[in-house]
Scaffold this motif. Structure first.
Motif, PDB file in Angstrom:
ATOM      1  N   MET A   1      28.592  34.883  51.466  1.00 29.47           N
ATOM      2  CA  MET A   1      29.447  34.310  50.223  1.00 29.47           C
ATOM      3  C   MET A   1      29.624  35.375  49.375  1.00 29.47           C
ATOM      4  O   MET A   1      28.478  35.551  48.708  1.00 29.47           O
ATOM      5  CB  MET A   1      29.195  32.926  49.927  1.00 29.47           C
ATOM      6  CG  MET A   1      30.140  32.476  48.949  1.00 29.47           C
ATOM      7  SD  MET A   1      29.410  30.710  48.620  1.00 29.47           S
ATOM      8  CE  MET A   1      30.181  30.430  47.385  1.00 29.47           C
ATOM      9  N   SER A   2      30.600  36.122  49.080  1.00 25.35           N
ATOM     10  CA  SER A   2      30.561  37.147  48.138  1.00 25.35           C
ATOM     11  C   SER A   2      30.948  36.474  46.942  1.00 25.35           C
ATOM     12  O   SER A   2      31.904  35.690  46.942  1.00 25.35           O
ATOM     13  CB  SER A   2      31.378  38.258  48.551  1.00 25.35           C
ATOM     14  OG  SER A   2      32.661  37.951  48.589  1.00 25.35           O
ATOM     15  N   MET A   3      30.667  37.150  45.814  1.00 19.78           N
ATOM     16  CA  MET A   3      30.993  36.780  44.417  1.00 19.78           C
ATOM     17  C   MET A   3      32.148  37.621  43.838  1.00 19.78           C
ATOM     18  O   MET A   3      32.010  38.742  43.878  1.00 19.78           O
ATOM     19  CB  MET A   3      29.534  36.915  43.513  1.00 19.78           C
ATOM     20  CG  MET A   3      29.452  35.817  42.900  1.00 19.78           C
ATOM     21  SD  MET A   3      27.836  35.927  41.840  1.00 19.78           S
ATOM     22  CE  MET A   3      28.312  35.684  40.425  1.00 19.78           C
ATOM     23  N   LYS A   4      33.224  36.596  43.681  1.00 18.52           N
ATOM     24  CA  LYS A   4      34.273  37.435  42.913  1.00 18.52           C
ATOM     25  C   LYS A   4      34.284  36.935  41.429  1.00 18.52           C
ATOM     26  O   LYS A   4      34.265  35.778  41.191  1.00 18.52           O
ATOM     27  CB  LYS A   4      35.382  37.254  43.609  1.00 18.52           C
ATOM     28  CG  LYS A   4      35.401  37.954  45.156  1.00 18.52           C
ATOM     29  CD  LYS A   4      36.819  37.773  45.767  1.00 18.52           C
ATOM     30  CE  LYS A   4      36.726  38.410  47.253  1.00 18.52           C
ATOM     31  NZ  LYS A   4      37.947  38.371  47.905  1.00 18.52           N
ATOM     32  N   VAL A   5      34.399  37.943  40.593  1.00 17.12           N
ATOM     33  CA  VAL A   5      34.349  37.487  39.319  1.00 17.12           C
ATOM     34  C   VAL A   5      35.868  36.718  38.911  1.00 17.12           C
ATOM     35  O   VAL A   5      35.494  35.692  38.123  1.00 17.12           O
ATOM     36  CB  VAL A   5      34.328  38.825  38.256  1.00 17.12           C
ATOM     37  CG1 VAL A   5      34.543  38.517  36.806  1.00 17.12           C
ATOM     38  CG2 VAL A   5      33.108  39.597  38.702  1.00 17.12           C
ATOM     39  N   LYS A  10      40.394  32.649  35.331  1.00 13.03           N
ATOM     40  CA  LYS A  10      40.228  32.307  34.345  1.00 13.03           C
ATOM     41  C   LYS A  10      39.158  32.806  33.628  1.00 13.03           C
ATOM     42  O   LYS A  10      38.404  32.368  32.861  1.00 13.03           O
ATOM     43  CB  LYS A  10      39.968  30.885  34.410  1.00 13.03           C
ATOM     44  CG  LYS A  10      41.089  29.897  34.819  1.00 13.03           C
ATOM     45  CD  LYS A  10      40.487  28.482  34.902  1.00 13.03           C
ATOM     46  CE  LYS A  10      41.666  27.479  35.431  1.00 13.03           C
ATOM     47  NZ  LYS A  10      41.311  26.160  35.444  1.00 13.03           N
ATOM     48  N   PHE A  11      38.685  34.142  34.194  1.00 15.49           N
ATOM     49  CA  PHE A  11      37.561  34.792  33.519  1.00 15.49           C
ATOM     50  C   PHE A  11      37.751  35.128  31.939  1.00 15.49           C
ATOM     51  O   PHE A  11      36.885  34.898  31.459  1.00 15.49           O
ATOM     52  CB  PHE A  11      37.385  36.219  34.501  1.00 15.49           C
ATOM     53  CG  PHE A  11      36.501  37.069  33.756  1.00 15.49           C
ATOM     54  CD1 PHE A  11      35.058  36.785  34.037  1.00 15.49           C
ATOM     55  CD2 PHE A  11      36.790  38.270  32.878  1.00 15.49           C
ATOM     56  CE1 PHE A  11      34.170  37.942  33.506  1.00 15.49           C
ATOM     57  CE2 PHE A  11      36.066  39.147  32.570  1.00 15.49           C
ATOM     58  CZ  PHE A  11      34.337  38.763  32.828  1.00 15.49           C
ATOM     59  N   PHE A  12      38.855  35.765  31.662  1.00 11.12           N
ATOM     60  CA  PHE A  12      38.859  35.656  30.215  1.00 11.12           C
ATOM     61  C   PHE A  12      38.958  34.623  29.180  1.00 11.12           C
ATOM     62  O   PHE A  12      38.322  34.786  28.170  1.00 11.12           O
ATOM     63  CB  PHE A  12      40.053  36.752  29.868  1.00 11.12           C
ATOM     64  CG  PHE A  12      40.117  38.131  30.585  1.00 11.12           C
ATOM     65  CD1 PHE A  12      39.166  39.065  29.920  1.00 11.12           C
ATOM     66  CD2 PHE A  12      41.026  38.526  31.676  1.00 11.12           C
ATOM     67  CE1 PHE A  12      39.163  40.375  30.530  1.00 11.12           C
ATOM     68  CE2 PHE A  12      40.814  39.677  32.133  1.00 11.12           C
ATOM     69  CZ  PHE A  12      40.002  40.761  31.622  1.00 11.12           C
ATOM     70  N   GLY A  13      39.349  33.755  29.766  1.00  4.33           N
ATOM     71  CA  GLY A  13      39.315  32.370  29.045  1.00  4.33           C
ATOM     72  C   GLY A  13      37.821  31.645  28.921  1.00  4.33           C
ATOM     73  O   GLY A  13      37.400  31.509  27.910  1.00  4.33           O
ATOM     74  N   ARG A  14      37.193  32.036  29.879  1.00  5.81           N
ATOM     75  CA  ARG A  14      35.568  31.720  29.969  1.00  5.81           C
ATOM     76  C   ARG A  14      34.913  32.689  29.067  1.00  5.81           C
ATOM     77  O   ARG A  14      33.947  32.030  28.157  1.00  5.81           O
ATOM     78  CB  ARG A  14      35.183  31.700  31.424  1.00  5.81           C
ATOM     79  CG  ARG A  14      35.684  30.357  32.238  1.00  5.81           C
ATOM     80  CD  ARG A  14      35.029  30.504  33.665  1.00  5.81           C
ATOM     81  NE  ARG A  14      35.388  29.601  34.561  1.00  5.81           N
ATOM     82  CZ  ARG A  14      36.050  29.808  35.532  1.00  5.81           C
ATOM     83  NH1 ARG A  14      35.880  30.959  36.100  1.00  5.81           N
ATOM     84  NH2 ARG A  14      36.363  28.749  36.406  1.00  5.81           N
ATOM     85  N   VAL A  15      35.321  33.834  28.900  1.00  4.61           N
ATOM     86  CA  VAL A  15      34.332  34.918  28.262  1.00  4.61           C
ATOM     87  C   VAL A  15      34.951  34.409  26.754  1.00  4.61           C
ATOM     88  O   VAL A  15      33.813  34.533  25.888  1.00  4.61           O
ATOM     89  CB  VAL A  15      34.991  36.315  28.360  1.00  4.61           C
ATOM     90  CG1 VAL A  15      34.435  37.225  27.450  1.00  4.61           C
ATOM     91  CG2 VAL A  15      34.392  36.900  29.698  1.00  4.61           C
ATOM     92  N   VAL A  16      36.354  34.264  26.469  1.00  7.94           N
ATOM     93  CA  VAL A  16      36.417  34.011  25.021  1.00  7.94           C
ATOM     94  C   VAL A  16      35.809  32.792  24.579  1.00  7.94           C
ATOM     95  O   VAL A  16      35.344  32.537  23.562  1.00  7.94           O
ATOM     96  CB  VAL A  16      38.025  33.809  24.916  1.00  7.94           C
ATOM     97  CG1 VAL A  16      38.506  33.250  23.620  1.00  7.94           C
ATOM     98  CG2 VAL A  16      38.533  35.172  25.252  1.00  7.94           C
TER      99      VAL A  16
END
Length: 109
Positions: A1-5, A10-16
């Protein structure tokens, strides 16, 4: 299982959201650090001022002691000269007294 960011987009929403929760803590920490740094700087400046005053006092005391020592050496040299003069005078007086009080030499017939 590879990890994809950004699998779900929703990456930027989570970062914010993560930074929004951490921002108040970081801001309060920065303010406290800034205040503590200012207090430490003022305490250090006061300590440096006290040390400089002590150094000035020690330097002034040292100069005064050197001046006093030079005066004492001068007085000692003058007294030593006076003592030498007194000893010379005493030796002359003793020599004169010895001549006056010495038994006369026997006369020759």
């Amino acid at each position: 299982m590879s990890m994809k960011v950004n699998d779900d987009g929703k990456f930027f929403g989570r970062v914010v959201a993560a930074f929004a929760g951490a921002a108040p803590v970081l801001a309060v920490g920065a303010i406290i650090w800034w205040r503590d740094a200012g207090l430490a700087d003022s305490r250090a400046a006061e300590a440096i001022g006290r040390i400089e005053k002590r150094l000035d006092r020690v330097e002034n005391d040292g100069q005064e002691m050197r001046r006093s020592a030079a005066e004492d050496r001068q007085k000692t040299a003058e007294l030593a000269g006076d003592v030498r003069n007194v000893l010379r005078s005493t030796a002359r007086i003793e020599a004169l007294l010895d001549r006056w009080t010495a038994a006369p030499s026997p006369s020759r017939p």
